[in-house]
Enzyme design. Structure first.
Site, mmCIF file in Angstrom:
data_model
loop_
_atom_site.group_PDB
_atom_site.id
_atom_site.type_symbol
_atom_site.label_atom_id
_atom_site.label_comp_id
_atom_site.label_asym_id
_atom_site.label_seq_id
_atom_site.Cartn_x
_atom_site.Cartn_y
_atom_site.Cartn_z
ATOM 1 N N VAL A 129 -47.501 0.705 -55.386
ATOM 2 C CA VAL A 129 -48.355 1.729 -54.286
ATOM 3 C C VAL A 129 -48.879 1.157 -53.322
ATOM 4 O O VAL A 129 -49.935 0.521 -53.535
ATOM 5 C CB VAL A 129 -49.036 2.844 -55.076
ATOM 6 C CG1 VAL A 129 -49.675 3.830 -53.834
ATOM 7 C CG2 VAL A 129 -48.315 3.430 -56.384
ATOM 8 N N VAL A 130 -48.511 0.960 -52.076
ATOM 9 C CA VAL A 130 -48.982 0.146 -50.741
ATOM 10 C C VAL A 130 -48.949 0.971 -49.645
ATOM 11 O O VAL A 130 -47.983 1.679 -49.457
ATOM 12 C CB VAL A 130 -48.261 -1.340 -50.559
ATOM 13 C CG1 VAL A 130 -48.344 -2.057 -51.837
ATOM 14 C CG2 VAL A 130 -46.676 -1.119 -50.534
ATOM 15 N N SER A 137 -56.002 5.000 -44.288
ATOM 16 C CA SER A 137 -56.830 6.131 -43.982
ATOM 17 C C SER A 137 -56.338 7.527 -43.072
ATOM 18 O O SER A 137 -57.107 7.999 -42.355
ATOM 19 C CB SER A 137 -58.098 5.531 -43.342
ATOM 20 O OG SER A 137 -58.871 4.791 -44.437
ATOM 21 N N CYS A 138 -55.082 7.351 -43.099
ATOM 22 C CA CYS A 138 -54.296 8.551 -42.517
ATOM 23 C C CYS A 138 -53.658 9.448 -43.192
ATOM 24 O O CYS A 138 -52.675 10.290 -42.594
ATOM 25 C CB CYS A 138 -53.662 8.140 -40.983
ATOM 26 S SG CYS A 138 -52.292 6.889 -41.638
ATOM 27 N N LEU A 140 -51.167 8.528 -45.468
ATOM 28 C CA LEU A 140 -49.908 8.225 -46.134
ATOM 29 C C LEU A 140 -49.739 7.990 -47.353
ATOM 30 O O LEU A 140 -48.831 8.261 -48.380
ATOM 31 C CB LEU A 140 -49.367 7.020 -45.330
ATOM 32 C CG LEU A 140 -49.310 7.206 -43.966
ATOM 33 C CD1 LEU A 140 -48.649 5.929 -43.170
ATOM 34 C CD2 LEU A 140 -48.187 8.212 -43.573
ATOM 35 N N PRO A 166 -59.467 -1.279 -60.593
ATOM 36 C CA PRO A 166 -60.838 -0.527 -60.707
ATOM 37 C C PRO A 166 -61.205 0.325 -59.168
ATOM 38 O O PRO A 166 -61.670 1.286 -59.083
ATOM 39 C CB PRO A 166 -61.916 -1.276 -61.246
ATOM 40 C CG PRO A 166 -61.083 -2.380 -61.919
ATOM 41 C CD PRO A 166 -59.874 -2.591 -61.282
ATOM 42 N N ARG A 167 -61.114 -0.632 -58.058
ATOM 43 C CA ARG A 167 -61.424 -0.239 -56.864
ATOM 44 C C ARG A 167 -60.731 1.032 -56.347
ATOM 45 O O ARG A 167 -61.238 1.539 -55.388
ATOM 46 C CB ARG A 167 -61.510 -1.176 -55.980
ATOM 47 C CG ARG A 167 -60.127 -1.930 -55.543
ATOM 48 C CD ARG A 167 -60.198 -3.024 -54.704
ATOM 49 N NE ARG A 167 -59.184 -3.693 -54.528
ATOM 50 C CZ ARG A 167 -58.182 -3.364 -53.495
ATOM 51 N NH1 ARG A 167 -58.314 -2.228 -52.985
ATOM 52 N NH2 ARG A 167 -56.880 -3.940 -53.568
ATOM 53 N N TYR A 172 -56.542 7.823 -56.856
ATOM 54 C CA TYR A 172 -55.432 8.510 -57.885
ATOM 55 C C TYR A 172 -56.171 9.771 -58.686
ATOM 56 O O TYR A 172 -55.419 10.521 -59.113
ATOM 57 C CB TYR A 172 -55.124 7.488 -58.930
ATOM 58 C CG TYR A 172 -54.276 6.346 -58.457
ATOM 59 C CD1 TYR A 172 -53.207 6.695 -57.999
ATOM 60 C CD2 TYR A 172 -54.864 4.929 -58.361
ATOM 61 C CE1 TYR A 172 -52.342 5.641 -57.387
ATOM 62 C CE2 TYR A 172 -54.036 4.205 -57.826
ATOM 63 C CZ TYR A 172 -52.655 4.184 -57.171
ATOM 64 O OH TYR A 172 -51.934 3.410 -56.533
#
EC number: 2.3.1.48
Length: 197
Positions: A129-130, A137-138, A140, A166-167, A172
């Site tokens: 997941v990238v 921050s839009c 996607l 963790p970050r 999710y």
């Protein structure tokens, strides 16, 4: 992390064929299938509609057609993933059950991506997941995940898991993922390094 919810198996008649594995596809004519109103799926409700994404220049893709692997690899590297051999990416994509990527219309480059592998019936794991840092921050990432989860659920996949740093757990959780549901712990095999003498 695991997608929270009830574990159940829908009838085979509700499962759709995979867009990536047509040789394993089972199709049923719509004239043969009738479902009670309670079993019919409601249209998905996404945080950003397909139309809104398209109006902003983002095109949703569910196949590898048009996906430039070198450009995808650049997105992986931009978010801190190790650069990968494109031949190995191609093999991984051949063994992918569902994927969704976003192409930015102006540049024709991938700017967001996620894929899932699994047994095609009960379980799937979401990988890679990238979102390109220039496009974070839009919405996607959420748009890709909502649709990938929906695609898996429509196929009848009940158990959806992913590995997360963790970050980004907070990203999710609103999508329905939980850590250690009912005490279940994920485990990973790590190959022991041989001591060089």
């Amino acid at each position: 992390m695991f997608l929270g919810g009830t574990i159940s198996t829908p009838p085979a008649s509700l499962r759709l064929r995979s867009t990536l594995n047509p040789q394993n596809a089972v199709t049923q004519s719509s004239s043969q299938a009738t479902f009670p109103a309670a079993m019919q799926r409601k249209p998905p409700s996404y945080s950003i509609s397909d139309e809104d994404l398209e109006s902003r220049g983002f095109l949703l893709r569910r196949t590898t057609e048009g996906l430039n692997l070198d450009q995808l690899n650049s997105v992986f590297a931009a978010v801190g993933f190790p650069r990968r051999d494109t031949a190995k990416i191609e093999v991984a994509l051949q063994h992918t059950d569902a994927l969704l990527w976003v192409e930015y219309e102006k540049t024709r480059r991938p700017v967001a991506f996620a894929r899932a592998t699994g047994d095609g019936v009960f379980n799937a794991i979401i990988w890679d997941v990238v979102v390109d840092p220039s496009f974070q921050s839009c919405g996607l990432g959420k748009a890709v995940m909502e649709r990938l989860i929906e695609d898996l659920q429509v196929k009848g996949i009940c158990n959806i898991a992913l590995y997360s740093e963790p970050r980004v757990l907070g990203f999710y959780r609103p999508l329905g993922f939980v850590s250690d549901p009912d005490g279940i712990k994920g485990m990973v095999f790590i190959r022991k390094q041989r001591n060089k003498k």
